[in-house]
Scaffold this active site. Structure first.
Site, short mmCIF file in Angstrom:
data_model
loop_
_atom_site.label_atom_id
_atom_site.label_comp_id
_atom_site.label_asym_id
_atom_site.label_seq_id
_atom_site.Cartn_x
_atom_site.Cartn_y
_atom_site.Cartn_z
CG ASP A 116 -2.10 0.91 1.09
OD1 ASP A 116 -2.34 1.42 -0.02
OD2 ASP A 116 -2.79 1.14 2.11
CG ASN A 166 -7.97 -2.00 -5.26
OD1 ASN A 166 -7.05 -2.81 -5.11
ND2 ASN A 166 -8.20 -1.05 -4.35
#
Ligand code: IPE
Ligand code: IPE
Ligand code: MG
Length: 228
Positions: free
Chosen positions: A17, A65
């Site tokens: 991330d 996502n």
């Protein structure tokens, strides 16, 4: 429940991330952050030998996502295409077994075809790099429970046999970069007894040295699995 007497992490999972923030801090487009993120993956995979890691599972694209702007999703898919094109040979040469977890067959047909070819060509590798693509853990558990129910009883063992990760050991160590402290629907079942390390480093800045530091932190932990 397998214990880990030598403190060796057989299965390491990473939530990669912070690509967007890495780019933002430099005034660059997010796409550049993702590109640098792929470079961090490449360097890390090259460093696995000698670490004792049998499987590295990388969260590349979650089923959530898809909520991102179309342009970013398409940038990520193109990076995936390029990565397979440029790195497959090296995977084969270094005896990396590629594995994909998630609903990857729902991706664009050309990516599915590339992945099928890549899986076939790396099938005899000795250590596994599993890439989570269009992956959501709750969805995975629900479909595994449905499959278990069709066969008979819904037991933990039966569910486990139907997870994408059925052939992998449980996750020993989870690392998440970028300072976020959450699991974001990643390997919830497989991490029942995982040790977790959250680092501030943004994913494009994550190096093999960061991994080594995490592994030595892991080696000092006492795992109990509920015993004493
Ligand atoms: C991780 O970086 C890559 C993917 C989720 C595909 P992000 O894109 O989430 O970066 P941040 O969290 O916005 O910084
Ligand atoms: C998790 O990161 C997914 C990947 C790293 C591929 P996100 O950036 O999507 O997670 P949230 O939205 O911050 O929980
Ligand atoms: Mg993020």
């Amino acid at each position: 429940m397998p214990d880990n007497p030598q403190g060796v992490a057989r299965h390491v999972a990473i939530i990669m991330d912070g690509n967007g923030r890495w780019a933002k801090r430099r005034g660059l487009p997010r796409a550049i952050g993702h590109k640098r993120g792929v470079e961090a993956v490449r360097t890390l995979v090259r460093s696995l030998e000698g670490t004792g890691i049998e499987c590295l599972t990388l969260y590349a694209f979650s089923s959530e996502n898809w909520k991102r702007p179309e342009e970013e999703v398409s940038d990520l898919m193109n990076l995936m295409r390029n990565f397979i094109r440029t790195d497959l040979e090296e995977f084969v040469k270094n005896r990396v077994r590629l594995k994909i977890v998630g609903d990857w067959r729902a991706l664009d047909a050309d990516i599915v075809a590339m992945l099928e070819d890549a899986l076939e060509r790396t099938a005899h590798g000795t250590h596994t790099v599993a890439v989570a693509l269009n992956y959501g853990s709750q969805q995975e558990i629900a479909q595994a429970a449905q499959a278990a129910a069709r066969e008979g009883e819904i037991t933990p063992d039966a569910i486990e046999r139907h997870l994408f990760t059925a052939d992998l050991p449980p996750v020993d160590l989870l690392i998440r970069t970028s300072g976020e402290v959450r699991l974001s629907n990643f390997l919830l079942w497989q991490m029942a007894y995982a040790e977790m390390i959250f680092v501030e480093t943004l994913w494009p800045d994550f190096t093999p040295e960061h991994l080594k530091a995490a592994l030595s932190d892991f080696a000092k932990r006492e795992r109990r699995y509920g015993g004493r």
